[in-house]
Design an enzyme around this catalytic site. Structure first.
Site, mmCIF file in Angstrom:
data_model
loop_
_atom_site.group_PDB
_atom_site.id
_atom_site.type_symbol
_atom_site.label_atom_id
_atom_site.label_comp_id
_atom_site.label_asym_id
_atom_site.label_seq_id
_atom_site.Cartn_x
_atom_site.Cartn_y
_atom_site.Cartn_z
ATOM 1 N NE ARG A 194 -13.866 19.291 27.294
ATOM 2 C CZ ARG A 194 -12.812 20.069 27.420
ATOM 3 N NH1 ARG A 194 -11.953 20.200 26.405
ATOM 4 N NH2 ARG A 194 -12.555 20.706 28.548
ATOM 5 C CG ASP A 195 -9.172 18.134 28.488
ATOM 6 O OD1 ASP A 195 -8.775 18.293 27.330
ATOM 7 O OD2 ASP A 195 -8.545 18.531 29.479
ATOM 8 C CG HIS A 217 -7.688 21.723 33.395
ATOM 9 N ND1 HIS A 217 -8.915 21.191 33.039
ATOM 10 C CD2 HIS A 217 -6.792 21.164 32.548
ATOM 11 C CE1 HIS A 217 -8.763 20.360 32.018
ATOM 12 N NE2 HIS A 217 -7.470 20.324 31.707
ATOM 13 C CG HIS A 250 -2.582 19.145 30.854
ATOM 14 N ND1 HIS A 250 -2.766 18.603 29.600
ATOM 15 C CD2 HIS A 250 -3.749 19.751 31.160
ATOM 16 C CE1 HIS A 250 -3.981 18.869 29.168
ATOM 17 N NE2 HIS A 250 -4.604 19.582 30.104
ATOM 18 C CB CYS A 291 -4.438 20.578 24.187
ATOM 19 S SG CYS A 291 -5.146 22.010 23.346
ATOM 20 C CG ASN A 315 -6.458 16.392 31.329
ATOM 21 O OD1 ASN A 315 -6.503 17.608 31.421
ATOM 22 N ND2 ASN A 315 -6.892 15.740 30.251
#
Length: 314
Positions: free
Chosen positions: A26-27, A219, A221, A252, A261
């Site tokens: 997903r991300d 989370h 990056h 993003c 990430n």
């Protein structure tokens, strides 16, 4: 020649085991300009599950206009076992997204809030305060349907439009998301500007506000190369859930300064050296990420994948 292994030197005071919350499908893929075929995405998810990841976020039921890469969410969900032993959460931006998730048979969802006014306006078409009115019916309906709800909060360490974000503001937003009924809060360093001391201070602030560390996830990056250092700092504060993306994929679509990430493989290598259990097969992870990198037509951003890529096969 056998694969090199990190020497295991377990420090004192760190958790014995952590959960890696895989966000690659997903991300990791949402910001790719070239559309990845749905069958490739489904195979990617299956490979990640087979690598031993305990949870793999599969997609998002966002409107295709906002994230074209995820326009195939319903098709992808139909190809996956959403009721299997490994949870495959989906992100839902609003009640329509929840409707689609329920139609697909999802059992785990996530909502996505903002710690700053500007990002809430740009990402949610809302603002810092009214975003909660949007989330409340989503969470209450999901809980009534027996779903687990996770909450993300973005821009927790810095915002490209507003700069530094006050710690107390992040805590206030995060607590309100938890109070809605989310089981876990993922604290996002969306543009990768966090440093280890800042991470520790924010975790301490949540603790002072009465939020148990077990309800928090991190989370990170890796924009400035700090993701692993920040993860280590969070471990020292008792954090046991870390979001990571296979091969370091990600970014993003609403914040162009947000790069990849924290790579799952890089995190696993560090955890192995610390003697912390996680249940993930590093060789299988490297193989899955190298496989996806070939489909994307470029080398993996992960340092560990690049170092071990000659061992990966189709």
């Amino acid at each position: 020649m056998t694969r090199p292994l990190p020497m295991v030197v377990p420090p004192t005071g760190l958790p014995a085991r952590v959960t890696i919350y895989e966000v690659g499908p997903r991300d990791g893929l949402q910001n790719e300009s070239a559309i990845v075929p749905v069958e490739v995405k489904a195979e990617f998810v299956r490979r990640l599950v087979d690598a031993g990841l305990p949870i793999v976020e599969a997609t998002s039921f966002v409107h295709p206009k906002w994230v074209p890469q995820l326009a195939d969410a319903a098709d992808l969900a139909a190809r996956l076992d959403l009721e299997g032993a490994v949870p495959l959460p989906v992100l839902v931006p609003n009640e329509r997204g929840l409707d689609r998730a329920l139609e697909a048979g999802s059992k785990h969802i996530a909502i996505f809030g903002s710690a700053t006014q500007t990002f809430a306006e740009r990402n949610l078409n809302s603002d810092l305060e009214t975003q909660f009115a949007m989330f409340e019916p989503v969470v209450s309906r999901a809980l009534a349907e027996g779903l687990d709800v996770r909450a993300y909060v973005s821009m927790c360490f810095g915002d490209p439009w507003e700069g530094a974000v006050p710690i107390d503001q992040v805590v206030r937003v995060g607590k309100r998301l938890l109070d809605l009924g989310a089981s876990q809060l993922s604290i996002g360093d969306t543009i990768g500007v966090a440093t280890a001391g800042h991470v520790g201070a924010l975790i301490d602030a949540f603790g002072s506000a009465g939020v148990d560390v077990d309800r928090l996830a991190m989370h990170f990056h890796d924009t400035y190369g700090q993701a692993l250092a920040n993860a280590y700092a969070a471990l020292g504060k008792g954090i046991t859930t870390f979001d990571a993306s296979a091969g370091g994929l990600g970014g993003c679509p609403y914040a162009k300064s947000a790069t990849g990430n924290l790579a799952t493989e890089d995190l696993v290598w560090m955890l192995d050296g610390l003697g912390i259990e996680h249940g993930v097969d590093l060789d299988a992870m490297v193989e899955a990420s190298a496989w996806m990198a070939k489909h994307l037509g470029r080398p993996s951003p992960s340092a560990v994948v690049r170092a071990l890529a000659d061992r990966a096969t189709d």
